[in-house]
Design a protein around this motif. Structure first.
Motif, short mmCIF file in Angstrom:
data_model
loop_
_atom_site.label_atom_id
_atom_site.label_comp_id
_atom_site.label_asym_id
_atom_site.label_seq_id
_atom_site.Cartn_x
_atom_site.Cartn_y
_atom_site.Cartn_z
N ILE A 20 0.93 -1.11 -0.08
CA ILE A 20 -0.12 -0.09 -0.10
C ILE A 20 0.71 1.36 0.05
CG2 ILE A 20 -1.83 1.15 1.23
CD1 ILE A 20 -2.61 -1.45 2.44
N LYS A 21 0.58 1.86 -0.90
CA LYS A 21 1.42 3.03 -0.98
C LYS A 21 0.91 4.37 0.02
CE LYS A 21 2.98 6.95 -4.42
NZ LYS A 21 4.49 6.43 -4.20
N ASP A 22 1.61 5.02 0.80
CA ASP A 22 1.22 6.03 1.78
C ASP A 22 0.16 6.85 1.21
OD1 ASP A 22 2.85 4.69 3.67
OD2 ASP A 22 4.22 6.53 3.71
N GLY A 23 -1.21 7.17 1.80
CA GLY A 23 -1.97 7.91 1.55
C GLY A 23 -3.15 7.27 0.79
N GLU A 24 -2.78 5.99 0.14
CA GLU A 24 -3.82 5.36 -0.56
C GLU A 24 -4.77 4.34 0.41
OE1 GLU A 24 -4.39 5.78 -3.72
OE2 GLU A 24 -2.91 7.30 -3.85
N ALA A 25 -5.93 4.36 -0.16
CA ALA A 25 -6.87 3.59 0.66
C ALA A 25 -6.67 2.11 0.16
CB ALA A 25 -8.17 3.95 0.40
N GLU A 26 -6.45 1.89 -1.21
CA GLU A 26 -6.36 0.46 -1.77
C GLU A 26 -4.97 -0.14 -2.04
OE1 GLU A 26 -9.06 -1.64 -2.33
OE2 GLU A 26 -10.15 -0.09 -1.24
N PRO A 27 -4.63 -1.45 -1.88
CA PRO A 27 -3.26 -1.79 -2.37
C PRO A 27 -3.02 -1.67 -3.59
CG PRO A 27 -4.67 -3.67 -1.12
CD PRO A 27 -5.57 -2.44 -1.33
N ALA A 28 -1.80 -1.25 -4.00
CA ALA A 28 -1.24 -1.30 -5.29
C ALA A 28 -1.05 -2.73 -5.91
CB ALA A 28 -0.14 -0.18 -5.52
N LEU A 29 -0.69 -3.43 -4.99
CA LEU A 29 -0.15 -4.98 -5.28
C LEU A 29 -0.59 -5.96 -4.20
CD1 LEU A 29 1.72 -6.68 -7.24
CD2 LEU A 29 3.56 -6.07 -5.58
N VAL A 30 -1.16 -7.03 -4.69
CA VAL A 30 -1.44 -8.23 -3.56
C VAL A 30 -1.01 -9.46 -4.42
CG1 VAL A 30 -3.21 -9.41 -2.61
CG2 VAL A 30 -3.43 -7.11 -2.84
N GLY A 31 -0.07 -10.13 -3.75
CA GLY A 31 0.34 -11.43 -4.42
C GLY A 31 0.67 -12.22 -3.28
N PRO A 32 1.04 -13.48 -3.85
CA PRO A 32 1.22 -14.79 -2.88
C PRO A 32 2.67 -14.47 -2.02
CG PRO A 32 1.74 -15.40 -5.17
CD PRO A 32 1.04 -14.10 -5.30
N TRP A 33 2.60 -15.18 -1.00
CA TRP A 33 3.74 -14.78 -0.03
C TRP A 33 4.29 -16.37 0.36
CZ3 TRP A 33 7.20 -11.59 0.13
CH2 TRP A 33 8.33 -11.58 1.05
N THR A 34 5.57 -16.41 0.50
CA THR A 34 6.09 -17.65 0.58
C THR A 34 5.94 -18.33 2.06
OG1 THR A 34 7.99 -16.97 -0.65
CG2 THR A 34 8.47 -18.95 0.44
N MET A 35 5.86 -19.54 2.13
CA MET A 35 5.56 -20.05 3.52
C MET A 35 7.21 -20.18 4.16
SD MET A 35 2.68 -20.89 4.07
CE MET A 35 1.55 -22.49 4.15
N GLY A 36 6.98 -20.24 5.40
CA GLY A 36 8.07 -20.38 6.24
C GLY A 36 8.75 -22.04 6.32
N THR A 65 8.23 -3.50 -7.59
CA THR A 65 7.24 -4.23 -8.33
C THR A 65 5.90 -3.42 -8.33
OG1 THR A 65 8.06 -6.50 -8.00
CG2 THR A 65 5.79 -6.38 -8.43
N ALA A 66 5.50 -2.88 -7.17
CA ALA A 66 4.16 -2.25 -6.96
C ALA A 66 4.34 -0.75 -7.47
CB ALA A 66 3.90 -2.07 -5.32
N SER A 67 5.60 -0.33 -7.65
CA SER A 67 5.73 0.94 -8.20
C SER A 67 5.62 0.98 -9.76
CB SER A 67 7.08 1.64 -7.98
OG SER A 67 7.22 2.07 -6.60
N GLU A 68 6.06 -0.35 -10.33
CA GLU A 68 5.86 -0.33 -11.65
C GLU A 68 4.40 -0.70 -12.24
OE1 GLU A 68 6.51 -0.87 -15.66
OE2 GLU A 68 8.03 -0.20 -14.14
N VAL A 69 3.62 -1.45 -11.51
CA VAL A 69 2.19 -1.85 -11.53
C VAL A 69 1.44 -0.35 -11.67
CG1 VAL A 69 0.04 -2.42 -10.53
CG2 VAL A 69 2.11 -3.96 -10.57
N LEU A 70 1.92 0.56 -10.51
CA LEU A 70 1.39 1.91 -10.66
C LEU A 70 1.67 2.67 -12.09
CD1 LEU A 70 1.30 3.08 -6.94
CD2 LEU A 70 -0.36 2.20 -8.15
N ARG A 71 2.80 2.50 -12.06
CA ARG A 71 3.32 3.33 -13.35
C ARG A 71 2.52 2.77 -14.73
NH1 ARG A 71 7.99 3.71 -11.87
NH2 ARG A 71 8.68 1.86 -12.18
#
Length: 162
Positions: free
Chosen positions: A42-58, A78-84
């Motif tokens: 989530i970019k500061d000041g934004e209500a919605e995430p710019a990126l949601v993706g899978p995360w690795t298990m420990g 990656t999130a910055s590129e999605v916004l761009r």
């Protein structure tokens, strides 16, 4: 998410499941689609995430892998590129231009859509080869700029398109 997690003025946080730094917040969350984990950026000041993706298990195959500096930098990139890419796509949808040749002179016709919630419209403009504006007309936001419509507008001495 708590108010303190969204506060852009908050101090940097570097925890296993929450990192905040450089104008971004990464949160590891339970993946609602399966038994795994996801990360949201989530970019500061934004209500919605710019990126949601899978995360690795420990290593225990039960809990998520902790966030770290390298992963956070990669997620920010990656999130910055999605916004761009979203901004580039939006710009391409709202701004178009076509060059036509009328009476031996190139004329560039532009269409700039103004996506006003109450009264969307578009500005149709014509420019000579040196960038001087020849004409301007306000048209509907649904106006389709094509080679044929640009040519007809210029050849019709810039009469407002119907």
């Amino acid at each position: 998410m708590t108010d303190s997690e969204l506060d852009p003025s908050a101090e940097a946080v570097h925890e296993d499941r929450l990192w905040r730094d450089d104008g971004w917040t990464a949160r590891v969350i339970k993946n609602e689609d399966d038994d795994g984990w996801a990360v949201e950026m989530i970019k500061d000041g934004e209500a919605e995430p710019a990126l949601v993706g899978p995360w690795t298990m420990g290593r225990d195959k039960k809990n998520p892998k902790p966030l770290d500096a390298a992963a956070f930098r990669t997620l920010v990139k990656t999130a910055s590129e999605v916004l761009r890419r979203h901004e580039q796509q939006r710009h391409a949808m709202l701004h178009k231009n076509i060059t036509v040749n009328v009476r031996g002179e190139d004329v560039t016709v532009t269409l700039d859509i103004v996506p006003d919630e109450d009264d969307p419209y578009a500005d149709l403009k014509a420019f000579d080869p040196f960038g001087a504006q020849l004409a301007q007309a306000r048209v509907s936001a649904g106006f389709k700029l094509s080679h044929a419509s640009a040519q007809a507008w210029v050849e019709g001495d810039f009469q407002r398109p119907g």
